[in-house]
Scaffold this active site. Structure first.
Site, PDB file in Angstrom:
ATOM      1  N   HIS A 155       0.848  -1.200   0.000  1.00 14.57           N
ATOM      2  CA  HIS A 155       0.000   0.000   0.000  1.00 14.57           C
ATOM      3  C   HIS A 155       0.882   1.248   0.000  1.00 14.57           C
ATOM      4  O   HIS A 155       1.955   1.253   0.613  1.00 14.57           O
ATOM      5  CB  HIS A 155      -0.922  -0.018   1.224  1.00 14.57           C
ATOM      6  CG  HIS A 155      -1.990   1.024   1.147  1.00 14.57           C
ATOM      7  ND1 HIS A 155      -1.753   2.349   1.445  1.00 14.57           N
ATOM      8  CD2 HIS A 155      -3.292   0.941   0.768  1.00 14.57           C
ATOM      9  CE1 HIS A 155      -2.880   3.034   1.251  1.00 14.57           C
ATOM     10  NE2 HIS A 155      -3.818   2.205   0.847  1.00 14.57           N
ATOM     11  N   GLU A 172       0.769   3.873   1.590  1.00 12.19           N
ATOM     12  CA  GLU A 172       1.106   4.393   2.926  1.00 12.19           C
ATOM     13  C   GLU A 172       2.282   3.629   3.523  1.00 12.19           C
ATOM     14  O   GLU A 172       3.073   4.186   4.286  1.00 12.19           O
ATOM     15  CB  GLU A 172      -0.141   4.338   3.823  1.00 12.19           C
ATOM     16  CG  GLU A 172      -1.156   5.397   3.389  1.00 12.19           C
ATOM     17  CD  GLU A 172      -2.607   5.053   3.637  1.00 12.19           C
ATOM     18  OE1 GLU A 172      -2.898   4.094   4.378  1.00 12.19           O
ATOM     19  OE2 GLU A 172      -3.476   5.758   3.062  1.00 12.19           O
ATOM     20  N   GLY A 192      -7.906   9.082  -0.058  1.00  8.76           N
ATOM     21  CA  GLY A 192      -8.297   9.921   1.077  1.00  8.76           C
ATOM     22  C   GLY A 192      -8.639  11.359   0.717  1.00  8.76           C
ATOM     23  O   GLY A 192      -8.844  12.186   1.611  1.00  8.76           O
TER      24      GLY A 192
END
Ligand code: PGA
Length: 259
Positions: free
Chosen positions: A100, A102, A178
């Protein structure tokens, strides 16, 4: 249709590190309640490791599946703080998000680490969800496809998919994650085609058709999911923010099933 062996849309909920245990249990119970309506979609919940065991119990008896947000690249040993895919298997976790953005950003997860994790998962018959995506700057500089191809080759070169293997590739533009932004569904389709071609170069297109799903992630919500799922090469969605609200998440699943 989705050009895949399995036409059932795949909807993966990525709860990230956003819920305390009670909140996660409550959400899992609510999602389970609405899950009778999910026939026609494969729905996988990915809580934090600390909640995996309890949520395995909560969703028992439903069609919901449990996934994980990461794992380590070794099965067993002196690796303080890490989680083996075999430990996940013990809780019936077969689907694991890998790479991912992140993790690439905050813990410097490298292409090599991602490759080793995917190799181990495939060897155990588990299903990796390889996340790839370009940043805003990379896109602005016209480097999007270069970045995606680099990520795909670093993760998958030298691997092979056997009959028992399934692989998911999640295209998640980092600048959309996000952000609440919609992106042009045609851009997604084009990018998925580029990804599919690269996967075909590695595995052959016949193997890709049989064993690989390409899904989209980045601010997926009840309004945009239909536009994305309508694209030929989009076989499902990876949902972050909206997956934390059972009602909204159900609406995303319902929207994914329609196409
Ligand atoms: P988002 O997250 O839906 O909040 O954009 C998606 C993801 O990070 O997988």
């Amino acid at each position: 249709m989705h050009g895949n062996n399995n036409k059932q849309p795949l909807v993966i909920a990525n709860w990230k590190m956003k819920l305390l245990p009670e909140q996660a249990f409550d959400l899992a119970k609510k999602v389970k309640k609405s899950s009778a309506k999910y026939t026609g979609a494969e729905v996988v919940l990915c809580p934090a490791f600390t909640e995996i065991s309890a949520i395995a119990n909560i969703i028992k008896g439903s069609e919901l599946k449990l996934g994980a947000q990461d794992c380590f690249w070794e099965e067993h040993g002196a690796f303080t703080g890490e989680i083996s895919p075999k430990q996940l298997l013990a809780y019936d976790v077969h689907t694991v998000i890998i790479g991912h953005s992140e993790r690439r950003e905050h813990v410097q997860e490298s292409g090599d680490m991602i490759h080793k994790k995917i190799r181990l998962l495939l060897s155990l018959g588990m299903r990796p969800v390889l996340c790839i995506g370009e940043s805003f700057d990379e896109r602005a500089e016209g480097q999007k496809e270069v970045v995606l191809l680099q990520q795909i080759h670093a993760a998958l070169d030298g691997l092979w998919l056997t009959d028992s293997n399934q692989l998911v590739v999640a295209y998640e533009p980092v600048w959309v994650i996000g952000s609440g932004q919609d992106i042009d569904p045609h851009e997604i389709e084009h990018t998925h085609q580029v990804i599919k071609q690269a996967l075909g170069d590695i595995f052959t297109s016949a193997v890709v058709d049989e064993h690989v799903k390409i899904i989209y992630g980045g601010s997926v919500d009840p309004e945009n999911v239909g536009h994305y799922m309508r694209q030929n090469s989009v076989s499902g969605v990876l949902v972050g923010t909206v997956s934390l609200d059972a009602t909204q998440f159900s609406a995303v699943v319902a929207g994914a099933i329609k196409f």
